[in-house]
Design an enzyme around this catalytic site. Sequence first.
Site, PDB file in Angstrom:
ATOM      1  N   TYR A  61       0.823  -1.214   0.000  1.00  0.00           N
ATOM      2  CA  TYR A  61       0.000   0.000   0.000  1.00  0.00           C
ATOM      3  C   TYR A  61       0.857   1.264   0.000  1.00  0.00           C
ATOM      4  CZ  TYR A  61      -4.417  -2.284  -0.150  1.00  0.00           C
ATOM      5  OH  TYR A  61      -5.490  -3.001  -0.610  1.00  0.00           O
ATOM      6  N   ARG A  64       1.470   1.870  -3.536  1.00  0.00           N
ATOM      7  CA  ARG A  64       0.277   2.435  -4.196  1.00  0.00           C
ATOM      8  C   ARG A  64       0.114   3.910  -3.808  1.00  0.00           C
ATOM      9  NH1 ARG A  64       1.172  -1.581  -5.491  1.00  0.00           N
ATOM     10  NH2 ARG A  64       1.860  -0.266  -7.184  1.00  0.00           N
ATOM     11  N   HIS A 116     -14.830   2.219  -1.532  1.00  0.00           N
ATOM     12  CA  HIS A 116     -13.845   1.279  -0.977  1.00  0.00           C
ATOM     13  C   HIS A 116     -12.694   1.960  -0.243  1.00  0.00           C
ATOM     14  CE1 HIS A 116     -15.331  -1.665  -4.278  1.00  0.00           C
ATOM     15  NE2 HIS A 116     -16.121  -1.653  -3.236  1.00  0.00           N
ATOM     16  N   CYS A 127      -8.214   2.955  18.004  1.00  0.00           N
ATOM     17  CA  CYS A 127      -9.115   4.036  18.449  1.00  0.00           C
ATOM     18  C   CYS A 127      -9.962   4.608  17.309  1.00  0.00           C
ATOM     19  CB  CYS A 127      -8.323   5.157  19.116  1.00  0.00           C
ATOM     20  SG  CYS A 127      -7.392   6.201  17.973  1.00  0.00           S
ATOM     21  N   CYS A 145      -0.198   5.904  15.482  1.00  0.00           N
ATOM     22  CA  CYS A 145      -1.420   6.703  15.623  1.00  0.00           C
ATOM     23  C   CYS A 145      -1.125   7.964  16.423  1.00  0.00           C
ATOM     24  CB  CYS A 145      -2.497   5.876  16.320  1.00  0.00           C
ATOM     25  SG  CYS A 145      -3.986   6.856  16.649  1.00  0.00           S
ATOM     26  N   CYS A 148      -3.642   7.737  19.861  1.00  0.00           N
ATOM     27  CA  CYS A 148      -3.501   6.785  20.975  1.00  0.00           C
ATOM     28  C   CYS A 148      -2.117   6.128  21.029  1.00  0.00           C
ATOM     29  CB  CYS A 148      -4.591   5.711  20.897  1.00  0.00           C
ATOM     30  SG  CYS A 148      -4.288   4.458  19.631  1.00  0.00           S
ATOM     31  N   ASN A 212     -16.511   0.595 -21.565  1.00  0.00           N
ATOM     32  CA  ASN A 212     -15.518  -0.409 -21.147  1.00  0.00           C
ATOM     33  C   ASN A 212     -15.002  -1.084 -22.417  1.00  0.00           C
ATOM     34  OD1 ASN A 212     -14.224  -2.755 -19.961  1.00  0.00           O
ATOM     35  ND2 ASN A 212     -15.495  -2.424 -18.154  1.00  0.00           N
TER      36      ASN A 212
HETATM   37  P1  NAD Z   1     -11.336  -4.330 -12.118  1.00  0.00           P
HETATM   38  O1  NAD Z   1      -9.856  -4.310 -12.120  1.00  0.00           O
HETATM   39  O2  NAD Z   1     -12.028  -5.534 -11.602  1.00  0.00           O
HETATM   40  O3  NAD Z   1     -11.848  -4.117 -13.619  1.00  0.00           O
HETATM   41  C1  NAD Z   1     -11.307  -3.117 -14.429  1.00  0.00           C
HETATM   42  C2  NAD Z   1     -12.239  -2.915 -15.605  1.00  0.00           C
HETATM   43  O4  NAD Z   1     -11.766  -1.805 -16.336  1.00  0.00           O
HETATM   44  C3  NAD Z   1     -12.326  -4.099 -16.566  1.00  0.00           C
HETATM   45  O5  NAD Z   1     -13.687  -4.374 -16.842  1.00  0.00           O
HETATM   46  C4  NAD Z   1     -11.588  -3.599 -17.810  1.00  0.00           C
HETATM   47  O6  NAD Z   1     -12.125  -4.138 -19.012  1.00  0.00           O
HETATM   48  C5  NAD Z   1     -11.830  -2.108 -17.720  1.00  0.00           C
HETATM   49  N1  NAD Z   1     -10.796  -1.295 -18.373  1.00  0.00           N
HETATM   50  C6  NAD Z   1      -9.484  -1.562 -18.565  1.00  0.00           C
HETATM   51  N2  NAD Z   1      -8.873  -0.537 -19.182  1.00  0.00           N
HETATM   52  C7  NAD Z   1      -9.827   0.420 -19.365  1.00  0.00           C
HETATM   53  C8  NAD Z   1      -9.815   1.724 -19.936  1.00  0.00           C
HETATM   54  N3  NAD Z   1      -8.693   2.256 -20.434  1.00  0.00           N
HETATM   55  N4  NAD Z   1     -10.983   2.429 -19.962  1.00  0.00           N
HETATM   56  C9  NAD Z   1     -12.135   1.897 -19.457  1.00  0.00           C
HETATM   57  N5  NAD Z   1     -12.189   0.666 -18.911  1.00  0.00           N
HETATM   58  C10 NAD Z   1     -11.052  -0.060 -18.847  1.00  0.00           C
HETATM   59  O7  NAD Z   1     -11.793  -3.032 -11.342  1.00  0.00           O
HETATM   60  P2  NAD Z   1     -13.113  -2.652 -10.510  1.00  0.00           P
HETATM   61  O8  NAD Z   1     -14.313  -3.135 -11.224  1.00  0.00           O
HETATM   62  O9  NAD Z   1     -12.961  -1.230 -10.163  1.00  0.00           O
HETATM   63  O10 NAD Z   1     -13.071  -3.491  -9.150  1.00  0.00           O
HETATM   64  C11 NAD Z   1     -12.011  -3.963  -8.479  1.00  0.00           C
HETATM   65  C12 NAD Z   1     -11.528  -3.356  -7.193  1.00  0.00           C
HETATM   66  O11 NAD Z   1     -10.238  -2.911  -7.514  1.00  0.00           O
HETATM   67  C13 NAD Z   1     -12.168  -2.183  -6.570  1.00  0.00           C
HETATM   68  O12 NAD Z   1     -12.532  -2.541  -5.284  1.00  0.00           O
HETATM   69  C14 NAD Z   1     -11.069  -1.110  -6.463  1.00  0.00           C
HETATM   70  O13 NAD Z   1     -11.039  -0.551  -5.178  1.00  0.00           O
HETATM   71  C15 NAD Z   1      -9.805  -1.852  -6.694  1.00  0.00           C
HETATM   72  N6  NAD Z   1      -8.761  -1.167  -7.485  1.00  0.00           N
HETATM   73  C16 NAD Z   1      -8.693   0.187  -7.525  1.00  0.00           C
HETATM   74  C17 NAD Z   1      -7.731   0.804  -8.309  1.00  0.00           C
HETATM   75  C18 NAD Z   1      -7.672   2.322  -8.312  1.00  0.00           C
HETATM   76  O14 NAD Z   1      -8.064   2.953  -7.339  1.00  0.00           O
HETATM   77  N7  NAD Z   1      -7.220   2.936  -9.393  1.00  0.00           N
HETATM   78  C19 NAD Z   1      -6.853   0.058  -9.070  1.00  0.00           C
HETATM   79  C20 NAD Z   1      -6.950  -1.346  -9.022  1.00  0.00           C
HETATM   80  C21 NAD Z   1      -7.920  -1.948  -8.212  1.00  0.00           C
HETATM   81 ZN    ZN Z   2      -5.296   5.283  17.691  1.00  0.00          ZN
END
Ligand code: NAD
Ligand code: ZN
Length: 243
Positions: A61, A64, A116, A127, A145, A148, A212
């Site tokens: 993380y 990220r 999310h 806390c 933290c 706490c 998509n």
């Molecule tokens: P997913 O990874 O499951 O699906 C991604 C979707 O995006 C696919 O259907 C794919 O075909 C489509 N895609 C790929 N490239 C694209 C583009 N250029 N334009 C439009 N669509 C495109 O993602 P999800 O459905 O968001 O769910 C998965 C979980 O992943 C969520 O809970 C999320 O929190 C987490 N996540 C978040 C991030 C972020 O914050 N950027 C990145 C990765 C995963």
């Molecule tokens: Zn705390």
Amino acid sequence: MTTSAEQRAVHLLVLTGAGISADSGVRTFRDHGGLWEGQRPEDVATPQAWRRDRRLVWRFYQQRRAQLGEVSPNPAHAALADLERQAKLAGGAFTLVTQNVDDLHERAGSQPIHMHGELAWLRCERCERRVRDLEHLSPDEFVPCPACGHDALRPDIVWFGEPLDPHVLGAAFEAADACDALICVGSSLEVEPAASIPFRSIRRGAVVIEINPAPTSLTEHADAGIRGNAAEVLPVLFREVWG
Ligand code: NAD
Ligand code: ZN
């Protein structure tokens, strides 16, 4: 002719997923052999993983979180912020619900509901204090933290198997039930309860459009689908339809 009291504001809901940030260089979950930046999601995005190997999860993380400083909103994020301004100027209502944990919508000028959680926030498990922090980004150092003294804040992310904040979920479902039109952008719709949002809107009679490059469980139920990358499709769509 209608009086202004008789006119009803149109409510537009946009639901975004990881695909909208793919064009900014942030990887999606499911487009790379089931790996998220080289990790199986269940190895890094579950409470069990955090209990089993806090260092691995924190390192993942922190990477990220650090990546947020290296990426920028793309034309799809910007188009949605423009759309919100235009919808509101026209007297309509606009809700943006995102499954994304990045901050690219905010940096483009939107105020999304984050279903999310957010990479920019950390939370204390002892806390419950939440802290906005994008300064402490070392992959190996935990952040204690400030309230706490607990030794390690966790990412304020809803991990697999964890419940969503009921207020956040309530707001998202309320918009799903109230909207006249929904645009679903870049979500595989494989994660519940977010995946049920477009289907709730369909049941209430809303017009649903999907953007998509790949088909999903929504594709055959949507009123229209545009196969393409969000950063290419959204600016053109809004210029043509609302511009
Ligand atoms: P997913 O990874 O499951 O699906 C991604 C979707 O995006 C696919 O259907 C794919 O075909 C489509 N895609 C790929 N490239 C694209 C583009 N250029 N334009 C439009 N669509 C495109 O993602 P999800 O459905 O968001 O769910 C998965 C979980 O992943 C969520 O809970 C999320 O929190 C987490 N996540 C978040 C991030 C972020 O914050 N950027 C990145 C990765 C995963
Ligand atoms: Zn705390």
